[in-house]
Design a protein around this motif. Sequence first.
Motif, short mmCIF file in Angstrom:
data_model
loop_
_atom_site.label_atom_id
_atom_site.label_comp_id
_atom_site.label_asym_id
_atom_site.label_seq_id
_atom_site.Cartn_x
_atom_site.Cartn_y
_atom_site.Cartn_z
N ASN B 94 22.52 11.68 12.42
CA ASN B 94 22.24 12.99 13.02
C ASN B 94 23.27 14.04 12.56
O ASN B 94 22.93 15.20 12.38
CB ASN B 94 22.25 12.90 14.55
CG ASN B 94 21.07 12.10 15.06
OD1 ASN B 94 20.10 11.91 14.33
ND2 ASN B 94 21.15 11.62 16.28
N THR B 95 24.51 13.58 12.39
CA THR B 95 25.58 14.49 11.97
C THR B 95 25.26 15.09 10.59
O THR B 95 25.47 16.29 10.37
CB THR B 95 26.92 13.72 11.91
OG1 THR B 95 27.16 13.16 13.20
CG2 THR B 95 28.08 14.64 11.55
N HIS B 96 24.74 14.23 9.70
CA HIS B 96 24.41 14.71 8.35
C HIS B 96 23.27 15.74 8.37
O HIS B 96 23.13 16.52 7.45
CB HIS B 96 24.05 13.53 7.44
CG HIS B 96 25.24 12.75 7.03
ND1 HIS B 96 26.28 13.30 6.30
CD2 HIS B 96 25.61 11.47 7.27
CE1 HIS B 96 27.21 12.38 6.11
NE2 HIS B 96 26.83 11.26 6.69
N ALA B 131 29.90 23.02 9.99
CA ALA B 131 30.97 22.19 9.40
C ALA B 131 31.94 21.73 10.48
O ALA B 131 32.39 20.57 10.50
CB ALA B 131 31.70 22.98 8.32
N GLN B 132 32.24 22.64 11.43
CA GLN B 132 33.15 22.26 12.53
C GLN B 132 32.53 21.17 13.42
O GLN B 132 33.19 20.23 13.82
CB GLN B 132 33.45 23.50 13.39
CG GLN B 132 34.42 24.46 12.73
CD GLN B 132 34.55 25.77 13.52
OE1 GLN B 132 34.14 25.84 14.68
NE2 GLN B 132 35.09 26.79 12.88
N VAL B 133 31.23 21.35 13.70
CA VAL B 133 30.53 20.35 14.55
C VAL B 133 30.52 19.00 13.84
O VAL B 133 30.80 17.95 14.44
CB VAL B 133 29.08 20.80 14.88
CG1 VAL B 133 28.31 19.68 15.57
CG2 VAL B 133 29.10 22.05 15.74
N ARG B 134 30.23 19.00 12.52
CA ARG B 134 30.20 17.74 11.75
C ARG B 134 31.56 17.05 11.80
O ARG B 134 31.65 15.85 11.98
CB ARG B 134 29.81 18.01 10.30
CG ARG B 134 28.30 18.13 10.08
CD ARG B 134 27.92 17.84 8.64
NE ARG B 134 28.62 18.69 7.70
CZ ARG B 134 28.20 19.92 7.34
NH1 ARG B 134 27.07 20.40 7.84
NH2 ARG B 134 28.88 20.65 6.50
N GLU B 137 31.94 15.51 15.13
CA GLU B 137 31.06 14.33 15.25
C GLU B 137 31.62 13.14 14.47
O GLU B 137 31.46 12.00 14.87
CB GLU B 137 29.64 14.66 14.75
CG GLU B 137 28.87 15.61 15.64
CD GLU B 137 28.66 15.07 17.03
OE1 GLU B 137 27.96 14.06 17.18
OE2 GLU B 137 29.20 15.68 17.98
N GLU B 138 32.26 13.44 13.33
CA GLU B 138 32.84 12.36 12.51
C GLU B 138 33.83 11.53 13.33
O GLU B 138 33.84 10.31 13.24
CB GLU B 138 33.57 12.96 11.29
CG GLU B 138 32.68 13.22 10.09
CD GLU B 138 31.98 11.97 9.57
OE1 GLU B 138 32.58 10.89 9.58
OE2 GLU B 138 30.80 12.09 9.18
N SER B 139 34.64 12.23 14.14
CA SER B 139 35.62 11.48 14.93
C SER B 139 34.92 10.65 16.00
O SER B 139 35.34 9.55 16.34
CB SER B 139 36.67 12.40 15.56
OG SER B 139 36.02 13.46 16.21
N LYS B 140 33.79 11.16 16.52
CA LYS B 140 33.03 10.37 17.52
C LYS B 140 32.44 9.12 16.87
O LYS B 140 32.45 8.04 17.45
CB LYS B 140 31.90 11.22 18.12
CG LYS B 140 32.38 12.24 19.11
CD LYS B 140 31.22 13.03 19.67
CE LYS B 140 31.72 14.24 20.44
NZ LYS B 140 30.68 15.21 20.67
N VAL B 141 31.95 9.30 15.63
CA VAL B 141 31.39 8.15 14.91
C VAL B 141 32.47 7.10 14.71
O VAL B 141 32.25 5.91 14.94
CB VAL B 141 30.80 8.60 13.54
CG1 VAL B 141 30.47 7.40 12.68
CG2 VAL B 141 29.56 9.45 13.75
#
Lengths: 358, 197
Positions: B94-96, B131-134, B137-141
């Motif tokens: 979803n992040t992508h 880009a900020q949201v991604r 989200e990366e850290s959540k992943v």
Amino acid sequence: MPSVHQLIIGSSRRDAITNMALNLRDALAKTYDAEVYSYFAPDHTIDGEVRHLPEMPLGTAEDILVYHSSFGLEDVTKYLMQRPERLVIVYHNITPSKFYEDSEPEFAEQLAWGRTELEMIRSKVVKSFAVSEYNAEDLSTYGYSNITVIPAGANPRRLDQTPTSTLFLGELSQHFPNGYVLFVSQLLQHKRAELAIEMIHLLRAVWRLDVGLVIAGPNRKPKYRRDLESLRERLSESHVLFTDEISEQQLATLYRACLVYVSTSEHEGLAIPPLEAMANGAPVVVRAAGAVAETVRDAGIIVPLEAGVGELTAGVARVIQDDHLRQQLIQNGYKRVHEFESLDTISSFVDQVEELFV
Amino acid sequence: MSLYIRQLRNGSNGTLVGHRKSLSKVGSLKQVDIEQVLAEIRDDVAKKRADGLYPPGLEQELEAEFQTILSYTKRGITDRSAEIARLSTEVRHNTHEITGLTPAHSRIPGMSIIHRIIRRVIARHTMGLAAQVRASEESKVRLLEIMAEQSQAHEDADQRLVASLSKHVLDRVAVIDHLTILVTELEAKIRKIEESK
């Protein structure tokens, strides 16, 4: 021609109630317009023999509708209350809802409703049958009287003409070179299949018997089935095969080739599988749940319900190790099946229905 | 292969008739007293308990094992590590998909061009925000991946513990068997010494 149709909740070739109803239909159809109708659409194994409920024609007050009570659905209750036919009940027992209150609350509610239904339809019932003494006693607590105890339509020898599958036998002997203990039942929580898994673990770990366990029966509750698999993985010595739905030929083969048939159920209204096991030459070890003791009598090892899995395992071990006892149980089993058959339950049932038309 | 399966295979026609014929060869058996057998079974169990082969609380432990499994199912926890791993994959996917760009297509004639223009005008901001949201989200992943690894490690440890306990029980059974043999040998030696006296 007056009609004597029968209503069952679900239908399948492997379902005991379906088979009993079909046997009764064959006899009733000689005199009456007789069909078996199922509330849920008949599954592929029985399609064509059992009809779906919406197809049932509306009868008259002269006709009879035989209702096989085993569960509770409000739709069915309403349907029964609205029908003009006279009602005959065949009580197969309803599993107490306590077994499912935690795990399957909706299922538990339906079971509880089944008992409410018994009270609601009582005034419409003109004749009551129970398939065991145990069930008759249970039914009487709901205000029913003059209950005829008759395991109407039960046929433990239904697999007699079914040939043994040599292919399946080969697979079994590869999987269990020293034999296996057999558990036959739908996978429902009150059947306590976990006790059978614990039993095989003890049988192998403590009694040093290199045998396995076959759990044969349709997967009715996937969550429960998954829990049983988890238990199998956790108990290192549990050598267990789940077959799920199997053919009649595979079932006959399993009965005929097993070392022992075992039942761990906590509640049974009649217990057909132990009778089928006996008819197919398997010695039986059962827990004394519900009607099991009156069904099996002296033809099997009956372990008290309050005894632990240790006792159950000891009983199974004894039958495997004591060839003399094994052969004796097999012979007693054949005698018990013969005794059961001699009742001619179908003719008795039809005679009693005929009296309602006099 | 079990004797019974062999008997069936050697049976004549593969139906119950052949099976019963083979049984009739057994002849009449001396009647077994089932009550007596049940009493003997109870004695067997008592002996197993006394020998420590049925340790105190064994049945309760087995029951507790299954109750634990049931409680996981009841709470909806079946395969926790697999579920967490599945969720982390889903979040990563979803992040992508977060691009900061929305579709410009419109069913109203001419509106697609307007949408495209608006999108181009605000893209600098929306894409920066995406880009900020991604990044967030990366850290959540990563967090979910760590949790999945931890959960898997716990499950593996649990399984190792159960296997180890089972091995312990089997070892104990083996020791008792060995001791029984030694005692029998010792008794034989004592008898021999007594006889030689």
